[in-house]
Structures are given as structure tokens and as C-alpha cells.
Write a protein that holds these residues in place. Structure first.
Motif, PDB file in Angstrom:
ATOM      1  N   LEU A  79     -10.482   3.880   3.018  1.00 53.61           N
ATOM      2  CA  LEU A  79     -11.847   4.368   3.181  1.00 53.61           C
ATOM      3  C   LEU A  79     -12.233   5.350   2.070  1.00 53.61           C
ATOM      4  O   LEU A  79     -13.345   5.305   1.539  1.00 53.61           O
ATOM      5  CB  LEU A  79     -12.024   5.028   4.560  1.00 53.61           C
ATOM      6  N   ASP A  99     -12.937   3.556  -1.131  1.00 52.70           N
ATOM      7  CA  ASP A  99     -14.284   2.971  -1.083  1.00 52.70           C
ATOM      8  C   ASP A  99     -15.343   4.033  -1.378  1.00 52.70           C
ATOM      9  O   ASP A  99     -16.314   3.774  -2.104  1.00 52.70           O
ATOM     10  CB  ASP A  99     -14.553   2.367   0.306  1.00 52.70           C
ATOM     11  N   ASP A 108     -15.265   5.009  -5.081  1.00 54.31           N
ATOM     12  CA  ASP A 108     -15.883   3.948  -5.906  1.00 54.31           C
ATOM     13  C   ASP A 108     -17.403   3.946  -5.726  1.00 54.31           C
ATOM     14  O   ASP A 108     -18.150   3.746  -6.687  1.00 54.31           O
ATOM     15  CB  ASP A 108     -15.326   2.566  -5.521  1.00 54.31           C
ATOM     16  N   HIS A 165     -24.027   1.494   3.442  1.00 52.54           N
ATOM     17  CA  HIS A 165     -23.885   0.244   2.693  1.00 52.54           C
ATOM     18  C   HIS A 165     -23.358  -0.833   3.636  1.00 52.54           C
ATOM     19  O   HIS A 165     -22.329  -0.644   4.288  1.00 52.54           O
ATOM     20  CB  HIS A 165     -22.922   0.444   1.517  1.00 52.54           C
ATOM     21  N   SER A 166     -24.062  -1.947   3.694  1.00 51.06           N
ATOM     22  CA  SER A 166     -23.701  -2.959   4.695  1.00 51.06           C
ATOM     23  C   SER A 166     -22.340  -3.586   4.412  1.00 51.06           C
ATOM     24  O   SER A 166     -21.644  -4.010   5.334  1.00 51.06           O
ATOM     25  CB  SER A 166     -24.780  -4.039   4.739  1.00 51.06           C
ATOM     26  N   GLU A 167     -21.920  -3.627   3.171  1.00 49.68           N
ATOM     27  CA  GLU A 167     -20.634  -4.250   2.846  1.00 49.68           C
ATOM     28  C   GLU A 167     -19.465  -3.274   2.953  1.00 49.68           C
ATOM     29  O   GLU A 167     -18.460  -3.571   3.576  1.00 49.68           O
ATOM     30  CB  GLU A 167     -20.706  -4.761   1.409  1.00 49.68           C
ATOM     31  N   THR A 168     -19.618  -2.118   2.350  1.00 45.07           N
ATOM     32  CA  THR A 168     -18.494  -1.165   2.311  1.00 45.07           C
ATOM     33  C   THR A 168     -18.462  -0.239   3.516  1.00 45.07           C
ATOM     34  O   THR A 168     -17.432   0.353   3.802  1.00 45.07           O
ATOM     35  CB  THR A 168     -18.581  -0.289   1.047  1.00 45.07           C
ATOM     36  N   GLY A 169     -19.599  -0.106   4.196  1.00 42.76           N
ATOM     37  CA  GLY A 169     -19.656   0.820   5.326  1.00 42.76           C
ATOM     38  C   GLY A 169     -19.688   2.279   4.888  1.00 42.76           C
ATOM     39  O   GLY A 169     -19.495   3.171   5.708  1.00 42.76           O
TER      40      GLY A 169
END
Lengths: 349, 99
Positions: free
Chosen positions: A66, A69, A72, A155-159
């Protein structure tokens, strides 16, 4: 017991895992400090054989994924904002984890907190939208108009969640009146820095200490309340040269003084930080007898519920604890003028 | 039926789940399943196999690659890849094509 863990983790000494019972280990995991626990206990050869090790290891690995992520995501946001807005100001976890923790995943982060000048907010929000962030409906627009940050982005992809702050404290907060939280002080206390080699800005160490203390005290969180304590521990150990007179100057006649004194005396008493005795004495000198009693009560509450993770009872629920904290510990009376402690006359014994 | 008994079609092309967060930690792949709030740590071989599950490589093709990359005999690679694919499927880390 957990204080010894924090001490061991932050100075790099090892602790045997079997020193801690299962309840304590589960509490550490709940509060997000499992990576620190792993760091403090991993060197012992028996650690991996403990039945609790898989739980700790899983929490540690989750934190690594997490946090990577989030780091990044931060990099991507900085790159996208370059030349379109002044360098972003990193707040709280994303700043301190990168700047003062031995590894960023040791600092649990729910979100990325950015401070943006009011004029640049629409630009930054448009960039976040372009990067795939959305604002799920949470609270009303009226709420966020008075709040210090807008509706959170995710963010819908990374959460990964991002909060875009316009100021450090809400317009409804009693702290707003303090000089330390004025826009003028804020502008003066921004420091140029880098994040993975990219230009950003951060709060000065001094403002960071006041901000973290106030944020911690104003909304005491039972689960996760230890995080700010670890933040201040790492900051005070690793910051090159903290200018305490500046902090004392801000504390004068301020609402923030009480939060500052509460947290700094707690960490100092538990030997997590070393602050010059005169600094603590000058902060404590602003407090009357009742203040000191309620401060000690505050420390006892922190020991029992935040650090100890004790269960609530019919007498003290999480709600009543919050009420007790606000009414007793955070009474909103500005601190009296700071005085130098008088040297007491030597007494004959 | 246990995982070991579940048949794996060597001609099928397993596909890794796109919504998993993957990170290399100490040389091994760690996968975070946000939907189920589960964390998985794969060893080096399983990491390689999971990465090859792209929906284009068959199980047999992955076994060929494993035999070459890890320098094992083909029969062992077939057996190990089939077992790994079963485990990855059971853990919800890949999607198997409908038979």
C-alpha cells in the motif's frame, strides 16, 4: 509494554516477540504499527516460529504494497503538476514517512495529504481527475466549504486516497486564531525539499511539531492514535536542528500550547523523545493546577486506551472517552503568557 | 475435490487478475487483493508463473518456459506448473478460462 516496543523500534534495538502477549500484538496490528513491530522483533531467530508471526508478516507485507502505491501515486501527481502550479506542499504521513522514517512503509498512511494555495486548487483537482481520481459523494459541499480540505479523491485502480488541503486547520477550529496557523506563518515556514528527486515543499520541523501535536490532540483516535507519537519520536531524533524558541514563541497565548504540552510531556515522560527540560518547563508553566491534573488524566487515558488498547466498558465507551477528552483535556482556554520557570531556592533537608 | 485433484487444462490460457496490486519485496512477489483484503506472498517460481498468466500463454507453454528458465526437466515443470496454477486459481489470483 508497547512503549518499550516503540522505544526499541525507533532506536533500532531488537526485542523478543514472546515478550508480548497475543492481545498486545493484535492491538499493534489494528493500530497500523505492525511493520514497526516486525522491525523491532525480526532479528530474533525465534520470531518466525511464533504463531503470531504470520499475522505480523501479513500486516507488514500489506503495508509495503500500500505504501509503495502511495509513494508512486505521489510521484505521478508531482510530475503531472510540474510547471502548472507551485511545488506541492507535502503534509503529515507522506512528508514525514519520506523524510524521517527509516522506511516509508513503517508509517501507516490512510491517504496522501497535500497543501495547495487556494488559487491553485482547481488546477490540482483537474489534474487529479485527469489522472483517474474521483470524488465519491461523502459529505455536503457546505461541510467542505468550512473544512480545511475538499472532498477526498480516490483512485479507482490503486485505491489511493488524496486530500487536497487549502489550509492547515478548519475555519471552525479554535486553533484558527493561533498565530502559528496563520497564512503568514505558514508561508514563512514552508521549506523547499525534494521527493524522489522532484521539487516539493514541506513544513519546517518546528511547524510540523506543532501541527502534528494539535492534529493528534484535537481528534484523539484510539485506533491509530500512536502514529503521531511515532512521528514526533522520529522527527525529534532525526531533525537536524529544531528551534525550540520558535515553538515557544508560537505557543505563547495560544490554543495549540495545550496540545503541544500534552503530547511532548507524554513522550518525554515515556522516554521516547528528549526535549530540553527548560522547554517543557516553560510549556508547563502556562498551565495551572487544574490544567496539570487534567494533563495527567490525559496521559492516563492515552496509556490505557491508545497505547494499551484496553476494551471499553459500560462506564467508559469510545464516545464518553471522546467527550471526556474534549471537556477535560482540551478545554479551549488560551494559554497564559509563557514564563521562564523561576529557580527554586535551595532547601535544607 | 482437493486442490491437488482438480484437473488443469494444459491447453487453457490462465489470466492473472488485473485488479491485484503486485509488488516485489525481497525478490518475491507480494500480491494484495483489495477486494478480499488478503495478502499473498509468492515464491520465485510461483511469481514467474503468475506473471506468465497473461491470457495468451497456455499452461503447457508456461511449463516449457519454466523448464528453461529454472533448468528443470520437462516432466517436473509440467507437474509443478499444474500444481501452481491450481493453487493460484484456488487463491483467486488468476482466472481460468471456461472449459
Amino acid at each position: 509494554m508497547l512503549i518499550s516496543l516503540l522505544r526499541a523500534a525507533t532506536v533500532g534495538n531488537g526485542l523478543p516477540l514472546e515478550t508480548f502477549d497475543e492481545r498486545a500484538v493484535r492491538w499493534v496490528v489494528d493500530t497500523g504499527l505492525a511493520p514497526l513491530f516486525v522491525r523491532a522483533t525480526a532479528r530474533h531467530p525465534e520470531a518466525a516460529t511464533s504463531p503470531l508471526w504470520p499475522l505480523l508478516k501479513a500486516a507488514d507485507l500489506t503495508a509495503r504494497v500500500l505504501t509503495a502505491d502511495q509513494m508512486d501515486a505521489m510521484t505521478e501527481i508531482i510530475d503531472a503538476c510540474r510547471d502548472k502550479a507551485p511545488p506541492l506542499v507535502l503534509l503529515k504521513g507522506i512528508s514525514i514517512a519520506d523524510q524521517y522514517y527509516p522506511a516509508p512503509h513503517l508509517r501507516p498512511m490512510r491517504d496522501i495529504d497535500l497543501l495547495v494555495e487556494r488559487d491553485a486548487v482547481p488546477t490540482i483537482e483537474a489534474i487529479l481527475t485527469r489522472l483517474g481520481y474521483v470524488q465519491p459523494p461523502q459529505r455536503s459541499a457546505e461541510f467542505y466549504a468550512k473544512h480545511h480540505h475538499g472532498a477526498p479523491f480516490v483512485h479507482s485502480e490503486t485505491g489511493v486516497w488524496v486530500d487536497v488541503h487549502r489550509r492547515l486547520v478548519a475555519s471552525t477550529s479554535a486553533l484558527r486564531a493561533d498565530t502559528v496557523f496563520s497564512m503568514e506563518t505558514l508561508r514563512r515556514e514552508l521549506r523547499p525539499s525534494t521527493f524522489r528527486g522532484r521539487p516539493v515543499r514541506r513544513l519546517s520541523d518546528e511547524l510540523q511539531i506543532v501541527y502534528l501535536s494539535c492534529h493528534w490532540a484535537q481528534r484523539l483516535q484510539v485506533v491509530g492514535g500512536m502514529v503521531a507519537m511515532v512521528d514526533l519520536t522520529y522527527l525529534s531524533r532525526n531533525a537536524p536542528d529544531i528551534q525550540w524558541p520558535r515553538i515557544l514563541h508560537w505557543a505563547q497565548d495560544s490554543v495549540s500550547c495545550r496540545s503541544l504540552e500534552l503530547l511532548l510531556t507524554y513522550l518525554s515522560r515515556r522516554r521516547l523523545i528528549e526535549v530540553d527540560a527548560e522547554v517543557l518547563q516553560r510549556l508547563s508553566a502556562t498551565q495551572n493546577l487544574l490544567d496539570r491534573l487534567t494533563r495527567d488524566l490525559g496521559h492516563a487515558l492515552v496509556d490505557r486506551y491508545v497505547v494499551g488498547g484496553h476494551d471499553f466498558s459500560r462506564l467508559v465507551s469510545e464516545r464518553t472517552l471522546g467527550r471526556l477528552w474534549r471537556t477535560l483535556v482540551l478545554r479551549r482556554r488560551p494559554a497564559r503568557r509563557l514564563r521562564r520557570p523561576r529557580a527554586s531556592a535551595p532547601r535544607k533537608v | 475435490m482437493s486442490i491437488a485433484e482438480k484437473p488443469v487444462s494444459v491447453g487453457g490460457c490462465p489470466r492473472r487478475r488485473a485488479d491485484l496490486r503486485a509488488r516485489a519485496v525481497d525478490g518475491e512477489l507480494v500480491l494484495f487483493d483489495r477486494e478480499r483484503q488478503l495478502i499473498h506472498q509468492l515464491n520465485r517460481t510461483a511469481s514467474y508463473i503468475w506473471q506468465r498468466c497473461d491470457g495468451h500463454h497456455t499452461v503447457a507453454a508456461i511449463a516449457t518456459d519454466v523448464a528453461q528458465v529454472f533448468d528443470v526437466d520437462r516432466a517436473a515443470a509440467d507437474r509443478d506448473v499444474a500444481h501452481a496454477v491450481r493453487q493460484l486459481d484456488a487463491a483467486g489470483l488468476i482466472e481460468m478460462p471456461a472449459a
